[in-house]
Motif scaffolding. Sequence first.
Motif, PDB file in Angstrom:
ATOM      1  N   UNK A 176       0.854  -1.182   0.000  1.00 39.78           N
ATOM      2  CA  UNK A 176       0.000   0.000   0.000  1.00 39.78           C
ATOM      3  C   UNK A 176       0.891   1.234   0.000  1.00 39.78           C
ATOM      4  N   UNK A 177       0.710   2.091  -0.999  1.00 42.05           N
ATOM      5  CA  UNK A 177       1.494   3.325  -1.126  1.00 42.05           C
ATOM      6  C   UNK A 177       0.552   4.520  -1.038  1.00 42.05           C
ATOM      7  N   UNK A 186       4.225   7.439   1.922  1.00 44.46           N
ATOM      8  CA  UNK A 186       4.467   6.306   2.821  1.00 44.46           C
ATOM      9  C   UNK A 186       4.161   4.986   2.114  1.00 44.46           C
ATOM     10  N   UNK A 187       4.904   3.947   2.467  1.00 44.89           N
ATOM     11  CA  UNK A 187       4.732   2.625   1.854  1.00 44.89           C
ATOM     12  C   UNK A 187       4.637   1.575   2.954  1.00 44.89           C
ATOM     13  N   UNK A 240       3.832  -2.222  -8.752  1.00 43.15           N
ATOM     14  CA  UNK A 240       2.451  -2.100  -9.213  1.00 43.15           C
ATOM     15  C   UNK A 240       1.686  -1.065  -8.392  1.00 43.15           C
ATOM     16  N   UNK A 241       1.909  -1.038  -7.091  1.00 41.06           N
ATOM     17  CA  UNK A 241       1.249  -0.037  -6.257  1.00 41.06           C
ATOM     18  C   UNK A 241       1.655   1.372  -6.694  1.00 41.06           C
ATOM     19  N   UNK A 242       2.928   1.568  -6.985  1.00 39.05           N
ATOM     20  CA  UNK A 242       3.378   2.890  -7.414  1.00 39.05           C
ATOM     21  C   UNK A 242       2.854   3.231  -8.810  1.00 39.05           C
ATOM     22  N   UNK A 254      -3.031   0.442  -3.860  1.00 40.81           N
ATOM     23  CA  UNK A 254      -2.651  -0.810  -3.218  1.00 40.81           C
ATOM     24  C   UNK A 254      -2.572  -1.906  -4.279  1.00 40.81           C
ATOM     25  N   UNK A 255      -1.592  -2.775  -4.122  1.00 39.31           N
ATOM     26  CA  UNK A 255      -1.433  -3.912  -5.033  1.00 39.31           C
ATOM     27  C   UNK A 255      -1.333  -5.188  -4.226  1.00 39.31           C
TER      28      UNK A 255
END
Length: 304
Positions: free
Chosen positions: A42-43, A48-49, A201-203, A272-273
């Motif tokens: 989750x980014x 924040x990650x 993928x989240x980014x 989120x991925x």
Amino acid sequence: MNYEKILSEIAAEIEPLRTVGKQADYIPALAKVNPDRFGMCLATVGGDVYEWGDVTERFSIQSVTKVFSLSMALSYMGEELWRRVGKEPSGSAFNSLIQLELDRGIPRNPFINAGAIVVADVLMSVLDNPEADYLAFVREICGDDTVDYDREVASSEREKGYVNAAIANMLKYYGNLENDIEEVLRFYFLQCSVEMDCRQLAHAFLPFADRDRAFLFGDVRLTYSQVKRVNAIMQTCGFYNDAGEYSYLVGLPDKSGVGGGIGAVYPGRYAVATWCPRLNSKGNSVMGMKALELLTTYTHESIF
């Protein structure tokens, strides 16, 4: 919001599902993937990650790539794109031939295979070097130049891609494919073969969640209104004929792929991925769907 704690709780709760479903073994290269993997990243738009599990193991994103190809096509074509592909949920399997024939060669939306093949055809007509230009966009949107095609997967898909070939031929018959059928299919399978991990993928999905930064990546520019519409199509069509169930359970714009990956956004807050290769009967990740359902349940964060 303590996302780190929430991701840990989600991972513990979905553990009993680890052996439920099976990977997409109708694609020979994907049949070799270890099905017992799970990752979640989750980014937030603030930078924040938060991560859990196998977040750095790369996988074929498959149909998740259709969000990126749609974004490129919409940037170049604008509203003209919708003359060749619709915006409606399909209610049928992602590779339905019957529906395409009933609709006389106009795919219901850009996320079913027929729609994505039309979008690939559009990109072939407007890009100078479709293969290189597409990969450059994907690398830029996720911020990682190491992302690449998995040509073994692409070749494996073409080897067994009989239904997609039939779809492309039907599109050509109805005059909705401008380029050579084999070249369009080759480009389409390459798009689906892009490899990412959950972190990348989240980014890559984060620009669809960030309302404060312009969507501008090289020549690909989307207005806020266009980003909103891409998210709307993700919400209604991102899970094919499982979209209603997904909306009911989760409530986030998303896109799934038969590689087991899912990319989703909570506009204004995060992307989120998730990744787990074991799929349900409709081609969606069992653990991924449950993880996202629990995420919106625990956080009370959804678009509804």
